[in-house]
Enzyme design. Structure first.
Site, PDB file in Angstrom:
ATOM      1  N   LYS A  89       0.851  -1.204  -0.158  1.00 58.33           N
ATOM      2  CA  LYS A  89       0.080  -0.123  -0.055  1.00 58.33           C
ATOM      3  C   LYS A  89       1.001   1.375  -0.022  1.00 58.33           C
ATOM      4  O   LYS A  89       1.988   1.198   0.609  1.00 58.33           O
ATOM      5  CB  LYS A  89      -0.916  -0.002   1.162  1.00 58.33           C
ATOM      6  CG  LYS A  89      -1.998   1.021   1.242  1.00 58.33           C
ATOM      7  CD  LYS A  89      -2.724   0.728   2.736  1.00 58.33           C
ATOM      8  CE  LYS A  89      -4.044   1.662   2.805  1.00 58.33           C
ATOM      9  NZ  LYS A  89      -4.711   1.421   3.979  1.00 58.33           N
ATOM     10  N   SER A 171      -9.397   1.067   3.181  1.00 59.23           N
ATOM     11  CA  SER A 171      -8.984   1.842   2.440  1.00 59.23           C
ATOM     12  C   SER A 171      -7.730   1.351   1.684  1.00 59.23           C
ATOM     13  O   SER A 171      -7.128   1.884   0.608  1.00 59.23           O
ATOM     14  CB  SER A 171      -7.957   3.005   3.202  1.00 59.23           C
ATOM     15  OG  SER A 171      -6.979   2.648   4.351  1.00 59.23           O
ATOM     16  N   SER A 195      -9.810  -1.292   7.220  1.00 60.84           N
ATOM     17  CA  SER A 195      -9.038  -0.994   5.909  1.00 60.84           C
ATOM     18  C   SER A 195      -8.244  -2.124   5.443  1.00 60.84           C
ATOM     19  O   SER A 195      -7.923  -2.134   4.243  1.00 60.84           O
ATOM     20  CB  SER A 195      -7.961   0.323   6.214  1.00 60.84           C
ATOM     21  OG  SER A 195      -8.729   1.499   6.244  1.00 60.84           O
TER      22      SER A 195
END
Length: 522
Positions: A89, A171, A195
């Site tokens: 990420k 996310s 997330s």
């Protein structure tokens, strides 16, 4: 050996151990793997279905793969991750000399120079993994404002590989999409509240949200040190265990890690098919009274499967403080207050920031000045979370909220439920699993459970569809602090008897066509 005589693993589903076997046998190299994954990313990321899962690929990946191939020949493999490409990420720092940015998806940090790899990235590399690229995410890990999951200024709006223009959740959106369709062997995500678990749920994956303090947050763009944690998002429990084992451990730069057990267990040893025999699991029913009836029906059916594996189900096993948990606003106070302080701290440690931003006030001003890139009409204009956070101060109410969260989430929440009903873990649909564990800092493992029916109507795309046919969902195992080994074992036993993941593939255009056979020897 002639390529024709070899059966290559299908990169849509290939496990880390299958890839490792092929590398060991010399059927293909890590260079081949990187080329194949790069080609797969190219097919679907900005072309075809434009899933926008990957922000950038690693310009040094091929050179690193070649070095790891040579090292394998001379010294043998370091371990199960040697030469295996992983996406991370874009809030997880990777050294700039390699050629990638670390920006949380925001133009405000483009070109910024991090002091070093994030601890988890360094540990991946030490295990022999190749960081293939940076995954798109909900910008600032979905802390900027009320905008659709999977949008960042730099990456645009990511979408689901299962529902055309569907919500990928977030996310860790790109990490979820990338693992789901084999754009890498696996991915790292981060979770503050949902997330990792939510995009794993929505993208048909196994996700592990570790106890806060099991994996270091040093070098990870923060929301809150009280809740942030980094974990794997993969196609199988075994792959998640391999990655978690590689990234867990103490780090002097993150004092929360000093609370972890003296010896972190080898999570790959938790992969036991009979792990549910004699186990007691509790179902906190009140948490999912508003959940989609298809999901609840699949969850209820799974209870019989789990009983069949020798477990006792206590149903209901609700949180003793459920009503207080529902009503509490402490989490908002903690996250808003932490973010303002901690994002400024993160930026202060950067070696260079071309945009000159120093703190949250600067980020808010940057977005206004670059509204065409960041506050994009019509769906992505909001930064109310930033503004709310900017208006906080570290005061007694903040410290009270931290204490109340521990009490509500852990002491009188998860721990109280485990104790009251004498259960080893809690079991629930993944879409409701994140909240109590978030404020407690406790672990969750999610596994694929099922899919919405094929006749589910396609919702309007504004800009993404909330749901649609064949949309995946998962089942979650939740436990007390540092109970990952147990939770992984339960999840593995369930996964091995159900194999739900391959009951529905991504929609055809979202499945990349490039395979190793197209690369090896070419």
């Amino acid at each position: 050996m002639a390529a024709s005589a070899v059966t290559f693993p299908d990169l849509y589903e290939a496990s880390i151990s299958e890839l490792q076997q092929g590398l060991e046998k010399g059927h293909f190299t890590s260079v081949d793997l990187v080329k194949a994954y790069f080609s797969r990313i190219e097919e679907v990321n900005l072309q075809g279905p434009t899933l926008r899962a990957v922000l950038e690929t690693n310009p040094s990946a091929l050179a690193q793969a070649a070095e790891l191939d040579v090292e394998r020949k001379i010294f043998g493999a370091r371990g199960p991750l040697h030469g295996i490409p992983i996406l991370v990420k874009d809030n997880i720092a990777t050294v700039a000399v390699e050629g990638m940015n670390t920006t949380a998806g925001s133009f405000a940090l483009l070109g910024s120079i991090v002091p070093r790899d994030a601890h988890v990235a360094a540990k991946l590399r030490a295990a022999g993994a190749i960081i293939l690229g940076k995954a798109n995410l909900s910008e600032w890990a979905h802390f900027r404002g009320n905008i659709p999951s999977g949008f960042s200024g730099r990456g645009g709006q990511a979408t689901s590989p299962y529902v055309p223009l569907g919500d990928p959740s977030g996310s860790s959106s790109g990490s979820g999409i990338g693992s789901a369709i084999g754009l890498a062997a696996g991915a790292l995500g981060s979770e503050t509240d949902g997330s990792i678990i939510s995009p794993s749920n929505q993208n048909n994956l196994v996700g592990i949200k570790p106890t806060v303090g099991l994996t270091s947050r040093a070098g990870v763009i923060p929301i809150s040190s009280h809740q942030d944690t980094v974990g794997p998002m993969t196609r199988s429990v075994a792959d998640a265990a391999i990655i978690l084992h590689a990234i867990a451990g103490k780090d002097p730069r993150d004092n929360f890690t000093l609370a972890q057990p003296a010896v972190v267990p080898d999570y790959t040893k938790a992969l036991k098919k009979d792990a549910l025999r004699g186990v007691r699991l509790g179902v906190p029913r009140k948490l999912f009274t508003r959940t989609n009836s298809n999901i609840v029906a699949a969850f209820n059916a799974s209870l019989n499967t789990i009983r069949g594996l020798g477990a006792t189900i206590v149903d209901p096993a609700d949180f003793p403080d459920f009503d207080e948990l529902e009503a509490s606003n402490n989490e908002t106070i903690v996250l808003d207050t932490d973010f303002k302080v901690q994002v400024a701290q993160y930026i202060s440690e950067l070696l260079h920031v071309p945009t000159g931003v120093k703190n949250l006030a600067d980020l808010i001003a940057f977005n206004i000045a670059h509204a065409d890139e960041e506050l994009v009409e019509p769906f992505w204009t909001d930064q109310s979370e930033f503004i709310e956070s900017e208006n906080t101060t570290v005061n007694q109410a903040f410290f009270d909220a931290i204490a109340a969260d521990k009490d509500l989430g852990a002491t009188r929440g998860i721990d109280a439920a485990l104790k009251t009903f004498a259960v080893d873990a809690l079991l629930m649909p993944s879409n409701v699993a994140s909240g109590p564990a978030a404020i407690a800092g406790y672990p969750i493992v999610t596994v694929p459970l099922g899919f919405l029916p094929a006749d589910t109507p396609l919702g309007p795309a504004q800009p993404v569809r909330e749901n649609g046919p064949n949309q995946p969902f998962g089942i979650a195992f939740v436990g007390t602090a540092f109970s990952e080994f147990q939770l992984i074992s339960f999840a593995f036993a369930y996964e091995q008897v159900t194999h739900n993941r391959l009951k529905q593939l991504a929609f055809p255009e979202a499945i990349p066509k490039t395979q190793l056979v197209d690369i090896v020897g070419k």
